[in-house]
Write an enzyme that holds these catalytic residues in place. Structure first.
Site, mmCIF file in Angstrom:
data_model
loop_
_atom_site.group_PDB
_atom_site.id
_atom_site.type_symbol
_atom_site.label_atom_id
_atom_site.label_comp_id
_atom_site.label_asym_id
_atom_site.label_seq_id
_atom_site.Cartn_x
_atom_site.Cartn_y
_atom_site.Cartn_z
ATOM 1 C CG ASP A 175 -1.553 1.286 1.547
ATOM 2 O OD1 ASP A 175 -2.746 1.393 1.256
ATOM 3 O OD2 ASP A 175 -0.885 2.206 2.069
ATOM 4 C CG ASP A 191 -3.757 3.911 -2.726
ATOM 5 O OD1 ASP A 191 -4.570 2.998 -2.952
ATOM 6 O OD2 ASP A 191 -3.971 4.827 -1.918
ATOM 7 C CD GLU A 192 -5.575 -0.845 -1.014
ATOM 8 O OE1 GLU A 192 -5.673 -1.439 0.070
ATOM 9 O OE2 GLU A 192 -6.566 -0.532 -1.709
#
Lengths: 416, 112
Positions: free
Chosen positions: A16, A112-113
């Protein structure tokens, strides 16, 4: 630190990115390194909220999704940056590419992951936590982004290891072994479980379920009777069971093409709402044509302006012949809309085309010159492809209710 | 809805992917997906030999398409030598000469 059990188990990571948008901006503007930075939508519009706040801004009590005005009240020296979605996508893919130097099994879950399966990478790159550290260093050095890594033997546990532990540890890395879930996972409050949102938390609390452990011990049959598959999913997650693969080609399955938009103010009349509906229809058809598809099923949905009482609908209709013509899809969109809309103010709308087939096979129509119409629409597509979506548009889009000009500058409702 | 317990369903139904991000990712993947070497039949091989021989005898320019796992490459020049023992041909390009393994050649034509 915890060890993972025997070798035949998978090793899955969820990485993350910390405060992703602001980190990208800080990397691009080194002068802001030690200053509180937020990325915020256009303050003049409803989207004028904080999309991301850097850790320094968060120290001032600024949170994601609050109004820009409030944030400035808490911290007058705040650096406010307009979003650059295209750049965030580029950096996200740059991170994907770095991860792919460790394993080919990388699956983006959001901007974002990303999930990684490093089961087969250990002989080359070392034990999981060493790989996590190496990834962390390399990504920080190349992109300026700091990642936190949850490690376990399936995706659900890796995600929960990241959200509940890795993000809170100075090292940013945490391993949650499956045989440690009783001690590590079960004492956590139920709202910290993956897939449990605020509504589910309310339901579960009412049933006397307060921790993940409480949920894990509820007989599966009871959850299944109450919520069907969703109940079973919750039980599996609470018990740390998950067989989902890390699947890089997971995004290939094009089930349909759809777009939705949040309107700048609440639209109340059919006259107003038909304009963005046509714009969305055009966008959907434009993408469908570009990919060489036609669709059988037209769906349209809308959401009301009142968040407390959810209003709106989502309806679809199957056409006799597949199409990618704006005029044909729009006709169906409007007939569905006028039939199902109850007149309540509208905040967001969506249009999609599904059940896609190749556009190489075309049904000839005796009474309607589809070829000609398609040629016209394709010519407009080419102009838009070359000069941007605002280069040519329907006159109706110039009315106050039109959103096409604004939307052409944005991705996901935020500036490119 | 009911696919959450199958395959990757749980994550496919819960992820937050911007359509633009998804498309960019697919594009990125396309570039790294390795393609397989095409199998040429005898006719095609015969045609390749003929074109190569022709280029050497007539000093005629030739465009060769060379197999690459990521993206095939094209080179232009004149064939100046054929070496059956090392199974390679030598291509004279504007400035330099280079050996090309015959196995990499998958297409030949007289112009681009």
């Amino acid at each position: 630190m915890n060890k993972l059990p025997d070798k035949k188990n998978r090793v899955i990571m969820l990485a993350d990115c910390q405060s992703f948008y602001t980190s990208v901006e800080k990397a691009a503007h080194p002068e802001y390194f030690d200053q509180p930075v937020v990325v915020a939508g256009d303050p003049a519009r409803r989207s004028g909220i904080i999309l991301a706040a850097c850790p320094l801004a968060k120290k001032h009590g600024i949170t994601t999704a609050e109004r820009l005005g409030e944030a400035l009240g808490k911290c007058p020296d705040l650096i406010v940056i307009r979003p650059r979605m295209q750049e965030y996508i580029r950096v996200s893919l740059e991170i994907t590419a770095i991860m792919q130097t460790y394993t080919d099994l990388v699956e983006p879950y959001s901007i974002d992951e990303q999930f990684l399966d490093i089961t087969g990478s250990q002989e080359l790159f070392g034990p999981p936590e060493e790989i996590a550290r190496s990834l962390q260093e390399k990504i920080l050095k190349d992109t300026g982004i700091y990642i936190r890594v949850g490690i376990s033997e399936n995706k659900v546990l890796a995600k929960m290891a990241c959200d509940n532990y890795a993000k809170k540890k100075p090292s940013g890395i945490w391993t949650l072994a499956a045989n440690d879930i009783e001690a590590m996972l079960w004492p956590l409050p139920i709202h910290q479980m993956f897939m449990v949102g605020s509504r589910m938390t309310k339901h579960l609390t009412r049933m006397g379920i307060h921790t993940i452990g409480d949920l894990a011990k509820v007989p599966l049959s009871r959850l299944r009777a109450k919520w069907g598959v969703n109940g079973e999913v919750l039980w599996m997650i609470a018990n740390g069971k998950d067989y989902s693969p890390v699947k890089p080609n997971t995004h290939n399955t094009q089930k349909g093409i759809g777009h939705q938009m949040t309107l700048p103010y609440d639209y109340c009349t059919l006259e107003e709402i038909r304009i963005p509906l046509l714009e969305l229809t055009e966008l959907v058809c434009q993408r469908t044509r570009r990919k060489g598809f036609m669709g059988y099923v037209v769906s349209v949905g809308c959401r009301g302006a009142n968040f407390n009482k959810s209003t709106g609908f989502h309806r679809q209709k199957k056409l006799a012949e597949p199409t990618n013509l704006t005029s044909e899809v729009y006709q169906t969109v409007m007939s569905l809309f006028t039939k199902h809309w109850n007149g309540a103010p509208i905040r967001s709308i969506g249009v999609s085309l599904t059940d896609l087939v190749s556009d190489q096979i075309v049904q000839l129509d005796l009474f309607h010159d589809r070829e000609r119409e398609l040629a016209l629409e394709k010519a407009a597509d080419q102009i838009k492809l070359k000069y941007g979506n605002a280069a040519i548009m329907r006159a109706s889009s110039l009315q106050a209710a039109g959103q096409a000009r604004d939307r052409a500058q944005k991705i996901g409702g935020h500036y490119k | 809805m009911s696919k959450k317990l199958e395959g990757n369903g749980l994550f496919e139904s819960s992820r937050m992917m911007l359509p633009e991000h998804k498309e960019a990712f697919l594009h990125h993947q396309e570039r790294i997906i390795k393609q397989e070497r095409p199998k040429l039949d005898t006719q095609e091989l015969e045609y390749l030999s003929m074109m190569i021989a022709h280029s050497m005898q007539e000093q005629a320019p030739i465009v060769l398409t060379l197999f690459d796992e990521i993206e095939n490459k094209q080179v232009t020049g004149t064939i100046i030598q054929i070496d059956p023992a090392r199974r390679a041909v030598r291509l004279q390009q504007s400035e330099e000469k280079r050996w090309i393994p015959a196995a990499d050649i998958i297409q030949a034509s007289s112009q681009r």
